[in-house]
Write an enzyme that holds these catalytic residues in place. Sequence first.
Site, PDB file in Angstrom:
ATOM      1  CE  LYS A 143      44.063 -80.968  20.596  1.00  0.00           C
ATOM      2  NZ  LYS A 143      43.927 -79.855  21.564  1.00  0.00           N
ATOM      3  CE1 TYR A 150      45.772 -83.020  23.143  1.00  0.00           C
ATOM      4  CE2 TYR A 150      44.771 -81.956  25.040  1.00  0.00           C
ATOM      5  CZ  TYR A 150      45.622 -81.907  23.970  1.00  0.00           C
ATOM      6  OH  TYR A 150      46.337 -80.757  23.715  1.00  0.00           O
TER       7      TYR A 150
END
Length: 308
Positions: free
Chosen positions: A166, A138
């Site tokens: 992400k 992320y």
Amino acid sequence: MTSSHPFGRALCAMVTPFTSTGELDHAGARRLARSLVAGGCDGLVLNGTTGESPTTSDAEKSALVETVCAEVGDRAHILAGIGTADTRHTRALARDAERAGAHGLLVVAPYYSRPPQADVEAHFLRIADAARVPLMLYDIPARTGTRIEPATLVRLAAHPRVAAVKDCAYDLLGSAKVIARTSLAYYSGCEELNLPLYAVGGAGFVSTVANVAPGPVRAVLDAYDRNDRNGRDARAASVRAHQRVLPLAEAMMAAGLPGAVTAKALLARLGQPGGPVREPLRPAGRGTADGLLRLYDALTAPRVNPQG
């Protein structure tokens, strides 16, 4: 090379439902998870930013994963957010999430201490070495203070359990370069970049707006894929679908309130589980909730065909 879709295409960054007294709402979590999957989500990301992970305990995180996996784990990919600023704690959360049934792990860059890139890389490798399921890294430097640099991602891609990213770095050029050089599956974490990232080889999205409008958010990718397969211009229908989502996305994600606050405000208006947010977050005001509902109604209203 083209990204695969290891966790599906349309993922929701699911809120963590609480009861009116602030406890974890297991029944609400089951109901919301069912609704999201029925609405078109093929993956759910739990215990992330929208899931209010900074204010849920380790035990609550595991319990939520267990509840949602038991409800929809046979129909959707379930990812558990485990990222912390502490490598040892993150490894422990990884083990907890795996025992609870998670199919994958969302691991944010270590925050606040702002480690150099060599330490960021070592942190992720320590998690990947300990994990038994694939990782989605992320990258959200606006929150963590630390970027996962493209060169670092290219090196991390060599690990067999580092599968996806992400992407909230707002660096489309950097993302496109990593996509071209690796097999990492890139998922947009910024609603306005869902279509642009997909068009340069991304795998899909992890969406907060999908808590309330999973169908319209997924329709952007569906339109792109449908036009592409049929050999027509992939732009027109997907761009229209993307543009329809933007007003609600802007109000939920770029109007000064956290996505957890706006998503729960709109879920409440729609009669869906969500419940209150936990302090230090505070609920949206009535005017904000009214405005969100108007934008939602405009997005989901049946469209009239001008051709009849």
